[in-house]
Design an enzyme around this catalytic site. Sequence first.
Site, PDB file in Angstrom:
ATOM      1  N   CYS A 119       0.895  -1.156   0.000  1.00 37.84           N
ATOM      2  CA  CYS A 119       0.000   0.000   0.000  1.00 37.84           C
ATOM      3  C   CYS A 119       0.931   1.201   0.000  1.00 37.84           C
ATOM      4  CB  CYS A 119      -0.900   0.045   1.228  1.00 37.84           C
ATOM      5  SG  CYS A 119      -1.872   1.577   1.266  1.00 37.84           S
ATOM      6  N   CYS A 122      -0.472   4.187   2.579  1.00 35.68           N
ATOM      7  CA  CYS A 122      -0.425   4.027   4.035  1.00 35.68           C
ATOM      8  C   CYS A 122      -0.145   2.559   4.363  1.00 35.68           C
ATOM      9  CB  CYS A 122      -1.701   4.528   4.684  1.00 35.68           C
ATOM     10  SG  CYS A 122      -3.220   4.069   3.836  1.00 35.68           S
ATOM     11  N   SER A 123      -1.131   1.833   4.828  1.00 35.84           N
ATOM     12  CA  SER A 123      -0.849   0.443   5.201  1.00 35.84           C
ATOM     13  C   SER A 123      -2.061  -0.454   4.987  1.00 35.84           C
ATOM     14  CB  SER A 123      -0.405   0.382   6.660  1.00 35.84           C
ATOM     15  OG  SER A 123      -1.417   0.943   7.476  1.00 35.84           O
ATOM     16  N   CYS A 124      -2.864  -0.190   3.940  1.00 35.39           N
ATOM     17  CA  CYS A 124      -4.026  -1.039   3.659  1.00 35.39           C
ATOM     18  C   CYS A 124      -3.545  -2.477   3.460  1.00 35.39           C
ATOM     19  CB  CYS A 124      -4.758  -0.556   2.414  1.00 35.39           C
ATOM     20  SG  CYS A 124      -5.390   1.131   2.618  1.00 35.39           S
TER      21      CYS A 124
END
Length: 216
Positions: A119, A122-124
């Site tokens: 991602c 961000c951090s999906c």
Amino acid sequence: MSEHHHDHLNATHTHDGKPIQNDEPPSIEAESLETAVRELLMEKGVITADELRGAIETQEQRRPELGAKIIARAWVDEDFKQKLLSHGDMAVRSFGVDMKPTELCVVENTEEVHNLVVCTLCSCYPRAILGIPPAWYKRRDYRSRAVREPRSVLSEFGTIISEDRQVRVHDSNADLRYLVLPRRPPGTDDWSEEDLTELITRDSMIGVSEAITPGE
Ligand code: FE
């Protein structure tokens, strides 16, 4: 937060050849922000402490082992595999996974293609299936380098993809989560579905490694 993250990375980037695999605790800023937002949401009655506790409990019950069960089923059941590849969200419902409000896209590794999930923003991450993402997944260097130089990042995880295989990088987002269907290792034709789950690691479902080949 991004400024802090950047400084922090520079401080620990020792060029030892494996900068991405360091696990790091969340920053003090991130923790204070989390506490502030959580307390505000409760104060305003948006969520109750009980709802929050329930959500955390569900989240914490998710482990990569659940993903491994899904992948093992796909390895032994061609119909399930086709359903998983075409309608991921629907297919995983039989494992008690509700992907809502996101969509699940399962990408298959083949002789020709190796898939890698990131991602960049961000951090999906497919948390409903794999649980909490590893710390390196959220790091800025993984997020940027996975797209720019995926083969180099893969090699730092000990994964060498031969030149005749294409590396495809999938950028997750708020609406869409990716899960890699690794290749079934050679020599496992007579393995049971349950035994196969032992070969399917979290990293192989993110695509930074392949499934474990028995005896290697
Ligand atoms: Fe994200």
